[in-house]
Design an enzyme around this catalytic site. Structure first.
Site, PDB file in Angstrom:
ATOM      1  N   TYR A 128      27.059  31.808  48.240  1.00 12.42           N
ATOM      2  CA  TYR A 128      25.577  31.490  48.228  1.00 12.42           C
ATOM      3  C   TYR A 128      25.039  29.961  47.811  1.00 12.42           C
ATOM      4  O   TYR A 128      24.079  29.654  48.223  1.00 12.42           O
ATOM      5  CB  TYR A 128      24.796  32.576  47.273  1.00 12.42           C
ATOM      6  CG  TYR A 128      24.736  33.931  48.154  1.00 12.42           C
ATOM      7  CD1 TYR A 128      23.796  34.213  49.151  1.00 12.42           C
ATOM      8  CD2 TYR A 128      25.599  34.951  47.893  1.00 12.42           C
ATOM      9  CE1 TYR A 128      23.483  35.391  49.647  1.00 12.42           C
ATOM     10  CE2 TYR A 128      25.506  36.206  48.457  1.00 12.42           C
ATOM     11  CZ  TYR A 128      24.485  36.488  49.458  1.00 12.42           C
ATOM     12  OH  TYR A 128      24.492  37.375  50.153  1.00 12.42           O
ATOM     13  N   GLU A 152      24.641  43.214  46.465  1.00 11.32           N
ATOM     14  CA  GLU A 152      26.210  43.482  46.991  1.00 11.32           C
ATOM     15  C   GLU A 152      27.093  43.779  45.833  1.00 11.32           C
ATOM     16  O   GLU A 152      27.999  44.394  45.721  1.00 11.32           O
ATOM     17  CB  GLU A 152      26.624  42.150  47.561  1.00 11.32           C
ATOM     18  CG  GLU A 152      26.050  41.929  48.657  1.00 11.32           C
ATOM     19  CD  GLU A 152      26.020  40.317  49.219  1.00 11.32           C
ATOM     20  OE1 GLU A 152      26.616  39.591  48.815  1.00 11.32           O
ATOM     21  OE2 GLU A 152      25.120  40.096  50.034  1.00 11.32           O
ATOM     22  N   VAL A 186      30.056  50.960  75.056  1.00 11.85           N
ATOM     23  CA  VAL A 186      30.846  51.188  73.924  1.00 11.85           C
ATOM     24  C   VAL A 186      30.011  51.737  72.706  1.00 11.85           C
ATOM     25  O   VAL A 186      30.719  51.849  71.532  1.00 11.85           O
ATOM     26  CB  VAL A 186      31.690  49.854  73.608  1.00 11.85           C
ATOM     27  CG1 VAL A 186      30.881  48.863  72.937  1.00 11.85           C
ATOM     28  CG2 VAL A 186      33.055  50.296  72.901  1.00 11.85           C
ATOM     29  N   PHE A 190      24.728  46.106  67.503  1.00 12.84           N
ATOM     30  CA  PHE A 190      26.052  45.549  67.219  1.00 12.84           C
ATOM     31  C   PHE A 190      25.702  44.074  67.080  1.00 12.84           C
ATOM     32  O   PHE A 190      24.888  43.349  68.055  1.00 12.84           O
ATOM     33  CB  PHE A 190      26.954  45.618  68.229  1.00 12.84           C
ATOM     34  CG  PHE A 190      27.569  47.167  68.342  1.00 12.84           C
ATOM     35  CD1 PHE A 190      27.547  47.914  67.076  1.00 12.84           C
ATOM     36  CD2 PHE A 190      28.120  47.672  69.448  1.00 12.84           C
ATOM     37  CE1 PHE A 190      28.097  49.260  67.326  1.00 12.84           C
ATOM     38  CE2 PHE A 190      28.691  49.053  69.601  1.00 12.84           C
ATOM     39  CZ  PHE A 190      28.752  49.862  68.761  1.00 12.84           C
TER      40      PHE A 190
END
Length: 403
Positions: A94, A136, A275, A395
């Site tokens: 970061y 995170e 897909v 996606f």
């Protein structure tokens, strides 16, 4: 941030609206010049087609517009965080991004980027960075606590490759170390990392897990992407399609917020294009036993029969589960003598199956290309389906926000 700094950030909103993509384009070029090693972590296909630059421009603008209360973006930030966890992004990275972004703002905006504005954006970026680092950190900790899980990359052996259609192959991935692998929610993905000779780089990609959990292996089903301007050929998909059984690849532990909760009691309507059926298949297989006592609708669209993956498997599942109802749409019929009872010609049109899909308290899941998601989402809303019951997976970089 103090109130004055927030006002300075808001003052840059018109610039971001007008020139955000110019800024992010410059930023990425600058960052890769100063830190070429990061090219191994970024999707260079999305760099070439502009999707990553657009996604970052949208994110920076959204942050500026919500600088008074960034918490309203928490859902989006968690989506970014789960992908970062799958790519093993670390706090020090970061700092690199922050340094390059602030320098880019100064160099692109020019004299309008006063020292005061640059200071405000520095504070704003590191405030956002800390939010992401905290999100995170929690994800890394939760992941480490799962039996059989791991952080970072782990080697897996491709033990079996199955051709599912003329352009989709399934890869059965077994841990090289022979140790336990972790469970996942149906609909989640793994990140795959392979060396791409054309780029002379390692490249990561995310692929949905395409089966119910098996404690011995993970399965992904990958479409070979052909290049159509401005998109280059799928670097990683073509690399994977050239792999052989016995080859090794690196993958990260399962991740993703688009998934079914275990033993969800609601009726399911699974809507996929191309897909995009891969996470839906995992949902369908996982909930096969539940289908026996609750309605499940499978809706899939693709160009034609030759590219229709898993059609025989869906037929078998339909025979086993009496409460499973399926609708298949082909853009074109390759053989006019094909049975029309199972196939609907044309693009997916939810109005053609509305009598089956409008179920009380049903949950609707959509996966496919961007335009497919938008079309099916709008169709459901027009059919008076509550937005809170509609979930979708895009996606690649997130460019749409419908809920």
């Amino acid at each position: 941030m103090n109130p004055h700094q927030k006002e300075l950030i808001k003052a840059t909103i018109p610039i971001l609206r007008a020139s955000g993509e110019d800024l992010t384009n410059y930023f990425y070029k600058r960052m890769f010049t100063h830190h070429p090693e990061l090219r191994n972590m970024f999707n260079m296909g999305n760099q070439a087609n502009g999707r990553q630059k657009s996604a970052l421009a949208n994110a920076v603008l959204a942050y500026a517009e919500n600088i008074d209360d960034p918490s309203v973006l928490i859902g989006v930030l968690k989506g970014i965080g789960t992908k970062h966890r799958s790519l093993n992004i670390q706090p020090d990275q970061y700092k690199i991004v922050g340094t390059q972004l602030i320098a880019s703002i100064g160099e692109v905006v020019g004299e309008a980027a006063t020292p005061e504005i640059l200071d405000a954006w520095t504070v704003a970026f590191y405030q956002l960075a800390q939010i992401m680092i905290d999100i995170e950190k929690e994800m890394y900790q939760e992941n480490s606590a799962k039996p059989g899980s791991w952080n970072g990359w782990r080697k897996f052996v491709i033990k079996k490759i199955v051709e599912e259609s003329t352009e989709i192959k399934s890869f059965y991935l077994y841990p090289e170390d022979g140790k336990e692998i972790t469970n996942y929610h149906p609909g989640q993905f793994i990140s795959v990392q392979v060396y791409v000779p054309e780029l002379e780089l390692l490249q990561p990609r995310q692929y949905s897990l395409s089966s119910a959990f098996n404690p011995e292996y993970y399965r992904i089903s990958v479409k070979r992407e052909s290049g159509i301007a401005p998109n280059p050929s799928g670097y990683v998909s073509n690399t994977l399609h050239s792999k052989s059984e016995g080859d090794l690849i690196s993958i990260s532990a399962p991740a993703g917020l688009f998934h079914l909760e275990k033993d969800t009691p609601n009726p399911l309507v699974l809507i996929s294009g191309g897909v995009g059926l891969t996470p839906m298949l995992s949902m369908l297989e996982t909930n096969l036993n539940n289908i026996q006592n609750k309605k499940t609708i499978w809706i899939h669209g693709c160009r034609n029969e030759s590219v229709h993956a898993f059609k025989n498997q869906i037929t078998t599942l339909k025979e086993e589960a009496k409460h499973l109802e399926t609708f298949t749409f082909y853009d074109t019929l390759e053989n006019e003598n094909d049975s029309q009872s199972e196939i609907i010609q044309g693009r997916v049109d939810l109005h053609k199956c509305k009598d089956s899909i409008l179920l009380d308290q049903a949950k609707y899941y959509i996966c496919g290309p961007e335009i497919f998601i938008k079309t099916q989402y709008e169709a459901l809303v027009n059919l008076n389906v509550s937005q809170e019951n509609i979930f979708y997976e895009e996606f690649g970089p997130q460019l749409i926000n419908l809920n």
